[in-house]
Design an enzyme around this catalytic site. Structure first.
Site, PDB file in Angstrom:
ATOM      1  N   ARG A  55       0.846  -1.201   0.000  1.00 10.15           N
ATOM      2  CA  ARG A  55       0.000   0.000   0.000  1.00 10.15           C
ATOM      3  C   ARG A  55       0.877   1.246   0.000  1.00 10.15           C
ATOM      4  O   ARG A  55       0.616   2.217  -0.695  1.00 10.15           O
ATOM      5  CB  ARG A  55      -0.975   0.018   1.190  1.00 10.15           C
ATOM      6  CG  ARG A  55      -1.667   1.377   1.345  1.00 10.15           C
ATOM      7  CD  ARG A  55      -2.933   1.363   2.188  1.00 10.15           C
ATOM      8  NE  ARG A  55      -2.845   0.522   3.365  1.00 10.15           N
ATOM      9  CZ  ARG A  55      -2.127   0.782   4.467  1.00 10.15           C
ATOM     10  NH1 ARG A  55      -1.433   1.892   4.567  1.00 10.15           N
ATOM     11  NH2 ARG A  55      -2.112  -0.073   5.470  1.00 10.15           N
ATOM     12  N   TYR A 107     -16.363  16.083 -15.577  1.00  8.67           N
ATOM     13  CA  TYR A 107     -16.760  14.680 -15.541  1.00  8.67           C
ATOM     14  C   TYR A 107     -17.777  14.483 -14.405  1.00  8.67           C
ATOM     15  O   TYR A 107     -17.567  14.949 -13.279  1.00  8.67           O
ATOM     16  CB  TYR A 107     -15.507  13.823 -15.300  1.00  8.67           C
ATOM     17  CG  TYR A 107     -15.805  12.363 -15.176  1.00  8.67           C
ATOM     18  CD1 TYR A 107     -16.181  11.626 -16.287  1.00  8.67           C
ATOM     19  CD2 TYR A 107     -15.731  11.724 -13.947  1.00  8.67           C
ATOM     20  CE1 TYR A 107     -16.474  10.286 -16.172  1.00  8.67           C
ATOM     21  CE2 TYR A 107     -16.018  10.374 -13.821  1.00  8.67           C
ATOM     22  CZ  TYR A 107     -16.393   9.663 -14.950  1.00  8.67           C
ATOM     23  OH  TYR A 107     -16.680   8.341 -14.831  1.00  8.67           O
ATOM     24  N   ASP A 179      -7.839  18.199 -15.070  1.00 10.69           N
ATOM     25  CA  ASP A 179      -8.114  16.806 -15.421  1.00 10.69           C
ATOM     26  C   ASP A 179      -7.729  16.677 -16.894  1.00 10.69           C
ATOM     27  O   ASP A 179      -8.423  17.175 -17.781  1.00 10.69           O
ATOM     28  CB  ASP A 179      -9.595  16.485 -15.180  1.00 10.69           C
ATOM     29  CG  ASP A 179      -9.930  15.027 -15.502  1.00 10.69           C
ATOM     30  OD1 ASP A 179      -9.213  14.418 -16.315  1.00 10.69           O
ATOM     31  OD2 ASP A 179     -10.931  14.521 -14.949  1.00 10.69           O
ATOM     32  N   LYS A 204      -8.519   5.506 -19.449  1.00  9.53           N
ATOM     33  CA  LYS A 204      -8.891   5.961 -20.784  1.00  9.53           C
ATOM     34  C   LYS A 204      -7.673   5.875 -21.720  1.00  9.53           C
ATOM     35  O   LYS A 204      -7.194   4.790 -21.965  1.00  9.53           O
ATOM     36  CB  LYS A 204      -9.474   7.367 -20.679  1.00  9.53           C
ATOM     37  CG  LYS A 204     -10.518   7.535 -19.552  1.00  9.53           C
ATOM     38  CD  LYS A 204     -11.771   6.727 -19.756  1.00  9.53           C
ATOM     39  CE  LYS A 204     -12.668   6.679 -18.523  1.00  9.53           C
ATOM     40  NZ  LYS A 204     -12.980   7.950 -17.894  1.00  9.53           N
TER      41      LYS A 204
HETATM   42  C1  LIG Z   1     -13.461   8.419 -16.639  1.00  8.44           C
HETATM   43  C2  LIG Z   1     -13.072   9.773 -16.186  1.00  8.44           C
HETATM   44  C3  LIG Z   1     -12.805  10.043 -14.838  1.00  8.44           C
HETATM   45  C4  LIG Z   1     -12.977   8.994 -13.754  1.00  8.44           C
HETATM   46  O1  LIG Z   1     -12.058   7.984 -13.911  1.00  8.44           O
HETATM   47  P1  LIG Z   1     -12.304   6.457 -13.431  1.00  8.44           P
HETATM   48  O2  LIG Z   1     -11.048   5.795 -13.835  1.00  8.44           O
HETATM   49  O3  LIG Z   1     -13.517   5.959 -14.162  1.00  8.44           O
HETATM   50  O4  LIG Z   1     -12.532   6.509 -11.958  1.00  8.44           O
HETATM   51  C5  LIG Z   1     -12.397  11.321 -14.501  1.00  8.44           C
HETATM   52  N1  LIG Z   1     -12.283  12.298 -15.421  1.00  8.44           N
HETATM   53  C6  LIG Z   1     -12.546  12.086 -16.718  1.00  8.44           C
HETATM   54  C7  LIG Z   1     -12.416  13.202 -17.702  1.00  8.44           C
HETATM   55  C8  LIG Z   1     -12.957  10.820 -17.159  1.00  8.44           C
HETATM   56  O5  LIG Z   1     -13.235  10.616 -18.449  1.00  8.44           O
END
Ligand SMILES: *Cc1c(COP(=O)(O)O)cnc(C)c1O
Length: 384
Positions: A55, A107, A179, A204
């Protein structure tokens, strides 16, 4: 050490393959091993090789964190179990009474985290359209500690001026976060533009193969690192070694994938623009996009996400996405395969009826790296 330092001055493509990924010391293994262990032997109490418990730290995770830091041009990176676990760790930097300014179309999960989890910790939230700099200035108060940007946004692909908004945040003494999931560090480098933190859902584009869920935060400065690393260990939202390895493997090909995603998306957007049943195409690479000039300045290319509106309303949008074959009807984005969805009925159903709801006939596509001719033929048959 010297070799590692030299590599940190290397170009993006080289860093993606080598940063944090020297051949393994014991055996010379070229691929970073999956250190699938929860704990590490100590020679004497406190005498160990830098790892005690997974961890707190794991060598496969260290490799990923080093690589992601290099790709974003940051001094450090921290990996998490998901994008939202990364967001949650950042939110844990705040205290009761603090205020956050957030893009009004962030998001959905990010909005939900602040509006429905951290609201109970006494953290106030102001959603703002960040294309309006005066509105951001008005929203910032003496209590603002965090300004949360996203660019391009989802699914309207609005482009936010990262340098300008970071400056507003810094004048208020707040942390500026981007982000960067949609753009990836290959197309856009928030830290170089003035932001303090870049955040990713590595699920992603960085993972890139729709086979892993992960997240990361990258930044500069020892103090921020120390505070976030403390939360990472104290709250424990860490990724497992195999997930780190999958994300690291994805990151190796990020540059070539993003180039192809961007090329394909531009070609699909240009084709859609000419189609009689398509009333509007939203893609930052099109000259018709209101953020096109800004996107040209702050992005290398325009990415793989595009949205378009079809004639005939929500029903027509739903019919279209049920007919495509190369484009799989699914949520998520950023993988090698093309995906398609109707945001209002799927990813953005929770904002139906609010002022940030996407148009009912909007279709969002994550343009993959199949052959572009096959994608266009697929959309042609589905549009009918
Ligand atoms: C999918 C996504 C998230 C969240 O990510 P997870 O891996 O699903 O927890 C945050 N910001 C954006 C822009 C996303 O597309």
């Amino acid at each position: 050490m010297a070799r590692e330092r030299k590599r940190h001055n290397a170009s993006f493509e080289t860093l993606a393959i080598h940063a944090g990924q020297d051949p393994e010391g014991l055996t010379g293994a070229v691929a970073v091993p999956i250190f699938q262990t929860s704990t590490f032997a100590q020679e004497a109490v406190g005498k160990h090789k830098g790892y005690e418990y997974s961890r707190s730290g794991n060598p496969t995770r260290t490799a990923l964190e080093t690589c992601l830091a290099a790709l974003e041009g940051g001094q450090w990176g921290l990996a998490f179990a998901s994008g939202l676990a990364a967001s949650d760790a950042v939110a844990h930097l705040l205290s009761s009474g603090d205020h956050v300014v957030i893009a009004d179309d962030v998001y959905g999960g990010t909005y939900r985290l602040f509006a429905r989890v951290f609201d109970r910790a006494g953290i106030a939230l102001s959603p703002v359209d960040m294309r309006d700099h005066a509105a951001v200035r008005r929203a910032v108060t003496k209590k603002t500690r965090l300004v949360w940007m996203e660019s391009p946004t989802n699914p309207m692909l609005k482009i936010v001026d990262i340098a300008a908004i970071s400056e507003i945040a810094h004048k208020a003494g707040a942390i500026a976060l981007v982000d960067n999931t949609f753009a990836t560090p290959f197309l856009q480098r928030p830290l170089a533009l003035g932001a303090d933190l870049a955040l990713h859902s590595t699920t992603k584009y960085i993972g890139g193969h729709s086979d892993v869920v992960g997240g990361a935060v990258i930044g500069n400065g020892a103090e921020l690192r120390e505070r976030l690393a403390f939360v990472q260990n104290a709250a424990g939202g860490v990724p497992g070694p195999f997930d780190c390895w999958l994300v690291l493997r994805g990151a190796k090909t990020l540059a070539v994938r993003m180039e192809r995603h961007s090329q394909n998306a531009l070609a699909v957007a240009e084709w859609l623009q000419e189609h009689p049943k398509v009333s509007r195409v939203i893609y930052p690479g099109l000259a018709s996009h209101p953020g096109h000039d800004l996107a040209r300045r702050q992005m290398r290319e325009f990415g793989g996400m595009l949205s378009f509106e079809v004639q005939g309303g929500e029903a027509a949008a739903k019919r279209l996405v049920a007919k495509t074959k190369v484009f799989t009807l699914a949520e998520s984005l950023g993988g090698v395969e093309s995906l398609i969805e109707v945001p209002l009925a799927m990813t953005h159903a929770s904002v139906r009826g609010t002022k940030v709801a996407p148009p009912a006939a909007l279709v969002r596509a994550s343009v993959g790296i199949e052959h572009v001719d096959d994608m266009i033929a697929d959309l042609a048959q589905a549009l009918g």
